[in-house]
Design a protein around this motif. Structure first.
Motif, short mmCIF file in Angstrom:
data_model
loop_
_atom_site.label_atom_id
_atom_site.label_comp_id
_atom_site.label_asym_id
_atom_site.label_seq_id
_atom_site.Cartn_x
_atom_site.Cartn_y
_atom_site.Cartn_z
N ALA A 65 0.84 -1.19 0.00
CA ALA A 65 0.00 0.00 0.00
C ALA A 65 0.88 1.24 0.00
O ALA A 65 1.89 1.29 0.71
CB ALA A 65 -0.91 0.00 1.23
N LYS A 66 0.49 2.21 -0.80
CA LYS A 66 1.24 3.46 -0.82
C LYS A 66 1.00 4.22 0.47
O LYS A 66 -0.12 4.37 0.92
CB LYS A 66 0.82 4.33 -2.00
N ASP A 67 2.08 4.69 1.06
CA ASP A 67 1.99 5.48 2.29
C ASP A 67 3.37 6.06 2.56
O ASP A 67 4.33 5.33 2.76
CB ASP A 67 1.57 4.59 3.46
N ILE A 113 12.86 8.38 3.57
CA ILE A 113 11.43 8.36 3.27
C ILE A 113 11.11 7.13 2.43
O ILE A 113 11.78 6.84 1.46
CB ILE A 113 11.01 9.65 2.54
N PHE A 114 10.06 6.42 2.85
CA PHE A 114 9.57 5.25 2.12
C PHE A 114 8.15 5.55 1.67
O PHE A 114 7.40 6.20 2.39
CB PHE A 114 9.59 4.01 3.00
N ALA A 170 -11.28 -0.32 -1.44
CA ALA A 170 -11.34 0.52 -0.25
C ALA A 170 -12.65 1.31 -0.18
O ALA A 170 -12.99 1.83 0.88
CB ALA A 170 -10.15 1.48 -0.22
N HIS A 171 -13.37 1.40 -1.28
CA HIS A 171 -14.57 2.21 -1.31
C HIS A 171 -15.86 1.41 -1.36
O HIS A 171 -16.92 1.97 -1.62
CB HIS A 171 -14.50 3.19 -2.50
N LEU A 172 -15.79 0.12 -1.16
CA LEU A 172 -17.01 -0.68 -1.12
C LEU A 172 -17.82 -0.30 0.11
O LEU A 172 -17.27 -0.10 1.19
CB LEU A 172 -16.69 -2.17 -1.08
N ASP A 173 -19.11 -0.22 -0.05
CA ASP A 173 -19.98 0.21 1.04
C ASP A 173 -20.53 -1.02 1.77
O ASP A 173 -21.71 -1.34 1.64
CB ASP A 173 -21.10 1.08 0.48
#
Length: 181
Positions: free
Chosen positions: A15-17, A26-27, A139-142
């Motif tokens: 996951a990007k972060d 920085i990663f 990530a956006h499933l309701d």
């Protein structure tokens, strides 16, 4: 007695972060690792990527019905399988499966479903898409956390319930999000 090879699939979930490590470097990613139980027969207390052995239901032709229900077509499954997701200059590894399983879905699809089911089972992360998948992501499933938690428990007790869960929630495993490595 010789040990028998068991077909399995795993996911390296990235996951990007952006974060600053102790070394002040920085990663821009995080990688999910799970700690196995101390009671596990295989690699007790080990840090592992989510994954595991397949269930026959991961290769069931009933997934075509789920695709038809969610997307209005069973043909979408092959469209979700992006061949360009193989890393450059790499050849896709062959998928070895027992003859009883190979009569079902394409092994590339079934093993991706295995990896997604195992990830949900072990971490609770639902790598799923709905009919609006082109404008959305997992990530956006309701879906309420309580519902996912209940289903996770059911899938942990019986992997075949993953197919039932996808049917009931009108979702499909996000096989298009997986890069073959």
């Amino acid at each position: 007695m010789a040990k028998v090879w068991r077909d399995a699939a795993t996911i390296i979930l990235v996951a990007k972060d952006t974060f600053l490590a102790k070394s002040n470097r920085i990663f821009d990613y995080k990688i999910l690792l799970l700690k196995r139980s101390s009671k596990s027969k295989f690699m007790p207390n080990g840090a592992v990527y989510p994954g595991g052995v397949f269930s026959k239901s991961d290769f069931s032709l009933k997934w075509l019905d789920v695709a038809n229900q969610v997307f209005g077509s069973e043909d979408i499954i092959n469209a979700l399988l992006p061949s360009e997701r193989i890393l450059p200059n790499k050849v896709a590894p062959p998928a070895y499966l027992t003859p009883a399983v190979s009569d079902g879905l394409n092994p590339e699809i079934g093993l991706r479903i295995t990896a997604i089911r195992e990830t949900f089972e072990e971490s609770g992360i639902p790598l799923l898409i709905d009919a609006d998948y082109q404008n959305s992501d997992s990530a956006h499933l309701d879906i309420e956390d309580e519902i996912l938690s209940r289903w996770r428990h059911e899938v942990q007790n019986n992997p075949d319930r993953f197919l039932d869960m996808c049917q009931e929630l009108n979702v499909f495993p996000n096989i298009s999000a997986l890069y073959l490595w």
